[in-house]
Design a protein around this motif. Sequence first.
Motif, short mmCIF file in Angstrom:
data_model
loop_
_atom_site.label_atom_id
_atom_site.label_comp_id
_atom_site.label_asym_id
_atom_site.label_seq_id
_atom_site.Cartn_x
_atom_site.Cartn_y
_atom_site.Cartn_z
N TRP A 51 -107.08 42.04 -20.76
CA TRP A 51 -106.70 42.05 -22.16
C TRP A 51 -107.55 43.05 -22.93
O TRP A 51 -107.05 43.81 -23.75
N TYR A 52 -108.85 43.07 -22.67
CA TYR A 52 -109.78 43.98 -23.34
C TYR A 52 -109.41 45.44 -23.05
O TYR A 52 -109.39 46.28 -23.95
N ASN A 55 -106.34 46.29 -25.12
CA ASN A 55 -106.43 46.18 -26.57
C ASN A 55 -107.56 46.96 -27.21
O ASN A 55 -107.52 47.23 -28.42
N TRP A 113 -114.68 41.02 -29.44
CA TRP A 113 -113.37 41.12 -28.80
C TRP A 113 -113.02 39.87 -28.01
O TRP A 113 -111.85 39.53 -27.85
N TYR A 117 -109.64 37.82 -28.47
CA TYR A 117 -108.87 37.37 -27.32
C TYR A 117 -108.60 35.87 -27.42
O TYR A 117 -107.46 35.43 -27.24
N GLN A 120 -106.04 35.12 -30.06
CA GLN A 120 -104.67 35.42 -29.64
C GLN A 120 -104.19 34.47 -28.54
O GLN A 120 -103.07 33.98 -28.59
#
Length: 127
Positions: A51-52, A55, A113, A117, A120
Amino acid sequence: MKNFLFSLFILLLVCSCSTQQKAASSARGISIVNDSTEYEITIIDPGFDQWYTLNFSPSKDYSNEYYRGKNLNTVSNWNIYLTHGKYPLVIDSFINYDPSVDYGIEVNRRLFWYFKYSEQKYYMRIF
């Protein structure tokens, strides 16, 4: 089991921020390691790294002071949610983030972050 592992990770986060020893988590979470002069963060949540990568980009990067301010606010919200029982399946441990300690931009960036995460992934309103 998920709550237990998450509690373990938060406990390790608290311990690593308040001691000079290395800490680790075994399943999911964050570990901040102090190697006497600098800190290192390890996020073990299996979906976070992917994800990091998707994004985060250098164009979305901010200063260390920005990340520190956001993390102080977010950790405060996290701890308030803990005391009020909000998001009990996700937040079940206190985070001890010391505002007088400069954890460095890498730790602050990844912690920021990770909160994004978590927000989200778990539909949290933490920022």
